[in-house]
Design a protein around this motif. Structure first.
Motif, PDB file in Angstrom:
ATOM      1  N   MET A 114     -17.155 -10.157  -0.165  1.00  0.00           N
ATOM      2  CA  MET A 114     -17.998  -8.972  -0.311  1.00  0.00           C
ATOM      3  C   MET A 114     -18.562  -8.873  -1.721  1.00  0.00           C
ATOM      4  SD  MET A 114     -15.905  -6.106   1.872  1.00  0.00           S
ATOM      5  CE  MET A 114     -17.428  -5.350   2.436  1.00  0.00           C
ATOM      6  N   PHE A 115     -19.712  -8.192  -1.804  1.00  0.00           N
ATOM      7  CA  PHE A 115     -20.338  -7.863  -3.088  1.00  0.00           C
ATOM      8  C   PHE A 115     -20.505  -6.346  -3.125  1.00  0.00           C
ATOM      9  CE2 PHE A 115     -23.839  -7.197  -6.027  1.00  0.00           C
ATOM     10  CZ  PHE A 115     -23.492  -8.047  -7.078  1.00  0.00           C
ATOM     11  N   LEU A 116     -19.955  -5.721  -4.157  1.00  0.00           N
ATOM     12  CA  LEU A 116     -19.890  -4.258  -4.240  1.00  0.00           C
ATOM     13  C   LEU A 116     -20.528  -3.763  -5.524  1.00  0.00           C
ATOM     14  CD1 LEU A 116     -18.701  -1.481  -3.264  1.00  0.00           C
ATOM     15  CD2 LEU A 116     -16.642  -2.082  -4.549  1.00  0.00           C
ATOM     16  N   THR A 117     -21.287  -2.692  -5.434  1.00  0.00           N
ATOM     17  CA  THR A 117     -21.852  -2.021  -6.605  1.00  0.00           C
ATOM     18  C   THR A 117     -21.438  -0.555  -6.573  1.00  0.00           C
ATOM     19  OG1 THR A 117     -23.761  -3.510  -6.686  1.00  0.00           O
ATOM     20  CG2 THR A 117     -23.950  -1.402  -7.842  1.00  0.00           C
ATOM     21  N   LEU A 118     -20.837  -0.082  -7.657  1.00  0.00           N
ATOM     22  CA  LEU A 118     -20.403   1.310  -7.782  1.00  0.00           C
ATOM     23  C   LEU A 118     -21.146   1.973  -8.934  1.00  0.00           C
ATOM     24  CD1 LEU A 118     -16.530   0.860  -7.365  1.00  0.00           C
ATOM     25  CD2 LEU A 118     -18.167   1.627  -5.648  1.00  0.00           C
ATOM     26  N   THR A 119     -21.559   3.197  -8.734  1.00  0.00           N
ATOM     27  CA  THR A 119     -22.312   3.930  -9.748  1.00  0.00           C
ATOM     28  C   THR A 119     -21.621   5.256 -10.053  1.00  0.00           C
ATOM     29  OG1 THR A 119     -23.692   5.009  -8.082  1.00  0.00           O
ATOM     30  CG2 THR A 119     -24.469   2.910  -8.965  1.00  0.00           C
TER      31      THR A 119
END
Length: 492
Positions: A131-136
């Protein structure tokens, strides 16, 4: 010329004496900077190495070695089980109950594995997705072209506190995810700036986790900091002074509360609230990735895209004046807010920092998190879990050099000596053969001449390597593959 040849543009110079032959030479040592604005060549090499490290651990099909020693360059979060723990002050005042306004965390039985599950398609093909995850972070006010459209109402205080405490939130997220994923989640993550200058996280996660569970963990993750209040300054035009044992009010001579006393006051106050509570924003990008694939390569390039840039460097073109004003307002908050229990800025809020020492002054904390260049992100920009690849960053670098040397050997080309000019090489008398001393160039012309010689040497090595690759089959070693980089020349 140095940038094109990937040669350091600001090397440190050292004079080396060969005690056996009596020959003395000046050797340029690469500066090793990871910022493109400082040295594009060294920053490029650092980024390519990180890309290689990310690729090697992302889609492993077997468990990596778990007993290798981890250095500080590779391993930054101590498996996320040893970091992110609450400080003494947090433990003294924090309730063990979860906040009522936060959803509960799911609990899943955990397997003793770090790799993801294998799935089988209808045609019998097996694959192991990751998986590739981006959190802001959440919003602090409306943004237009990367700057606040209403600066006066933009919540710079919260934006600054969130930036300072972002590593705590990230550590807590990995802790929670490992409790809920069913296995020991491994990750390679990078902290980068958004256009609005708020830090956000890109992470390559090994293995597939149900998206609904991942969103639940993101929503359930929070950090609350039990610090004394730091939203209203007490000393703005006056400065507490050191009396030999602690800091006192210069006018009254009264000692400022110690850190322990200030925390005890929170314990005794039934109405006390945490100084700051932070969560992730509502936007989160979750993607499944299967490797090898062009999508996986693009994700790695994207994940490491801004590692060579400072937080305050522009990401896109915008109005320079408006952006500089935005940076100034955010930096003004960051300069005076405390970054930890030991920060000198606590003197501004009428509290002695933990373990105070003479010479502390509010607004002059040495942590780089307060710098205009870093804008709150004072820690490392790359976060790698302990069992990502089973290798240290130095070992990854050595793997790349080994494959280059093996390629040269296979083509009949003698590569540079591994121990060339090494301080560990001894002479017949048992003492070091090479003696290293500091030196300075006699003139700018001499410095240019040294860099030009390094360029010529680099070109010669690159030509040798290109010829060796053309004359031999590629060496079968995934550890040395270039994932989007061109830094494949022999290492001295």
């Amino acid at each position: 010329m140095a940038i094109v040849a990937k040669v350091c543009v600001r090397p440190l110079l050292r004079r080396v004496l060969d005690r056996t032959t009596g020959v003395e030479e000046v050797v340029p040592i690469p500066c090793g900077s990871t910022l493109e604005s400082v040295c594009p060549s060294c920053a490029h090499k650092a980024r390519v190495l990180r890309m290689h490290q990310c690729a090697e651990g992302w889609h492993l099909g077997s468990e990596p070695e778990r007993d290798s020693e981890i250095d500080h360059d590779q391993h930054e979060d101590a498996d996320a089980d040893d970091q992110g723990k609450d400080s003494d002050s947090d433990r003294r005042v924090r309730s063990t109950r979860r906040r009522p306004d936060v959803v509960d965390l799911p609990r899943v039985p955990a397997d003793d594995r770090t790799i993801g599950r294998t799935f089988c398609s209808r045609d019998g093909q097996q694959y192991r997705p990751s998986m590739f995850l981006t959190l802001t972070l959440p919003s602090y006010g409306p943004i237009t072209d990367g700057v606040p459209s209403q600066p006066d109402s933009y919540n710079y205080w919260r934006a600054a506190m969130d930036a300072l405490l972002f590593p705590k939130l990230v550590d807590r997220f990995w802790q929670n995810l490992r409790r809920c994923a069913g296995y020991k989640v491994q990750y390679f993550a990078a902290i980068e700036p958004q256009q609005r200058l708020a830090p956000h996280l890109h992470a390559a996660i090994r293995g597939a986790i149900p998206r609904h569970r991942l969103r639940q963990v993101i929503k359930a993750t929070y950090v609350q900091v039990w610090w004394p209040p730091c939203d209203r300054p007490v000393y703005m035009h006056r400065t507490p002074v050191w009396d030999g044992s602690g800091y006192i009010d210069a006018d009254t001579g009264k000692a400022l509360p110690t850190w322990e006393e200030a925390v005890d006051a929170l314990v005794d106050d039934s109405e006390a609230k945490p100084a700051h509570v932070m969560r992730f924003g509502t936007q989160a990008d979750i993607r499944g990735i299967i490797a090898p694939s062009e999508e996986a390569d693009r994700a790695i390039r994207y994940l490491t895209k801004y590692l060579t840039k400072a937080i305050a460097e522009p990401i896109v073109d915008s109005t320079a004046a408006a952006r500089d004003a935005h940076i100034d307002r955010l930096h003004d908050q960051l300069r005076w807010l405390p970054c930890s229990e030991r920060c000198a800025n606590w003197l501004r809020y009428g509290v002695q920092p933990q373990n105070p020492t003479p010479g502390m002054r509010a607004g002059h904390c040495p942590s780089k998190a307060h710098d205009r260049e870093h804008l709150g992100v004072g820690g490392r920009r790359v976060l790698v879990s302990r069992h990502w690849s089973g290798k240290t960053l130095a070992e990854h670098k050595a793997d790349r050099a080994t494959v280059v040397r093996e390629t040269l050997h296979a083509a009949g080309i003698v590569p540079p000596e591994v121990e060339r000019l090494s301080a560990d090489v001894t002479a017949p008398d048992g003492l070091p053969r090479y003696v290293w001393t500091d030196t300075r160039p006699g003139s700018p012309g001499e410095y240019r001449k040294i860099i030009f010689a390094a360029i010529q040497q680099r070109r010669a090595w690159q030509q040798q390597y290109d010829a060796a690759k053309a004359a031999t089959d590629p060496v079968e070693n995934h550890s040395a593959s270039d994932h989007g980089g061109t830094d494949a020349g022999p290492a001295p």
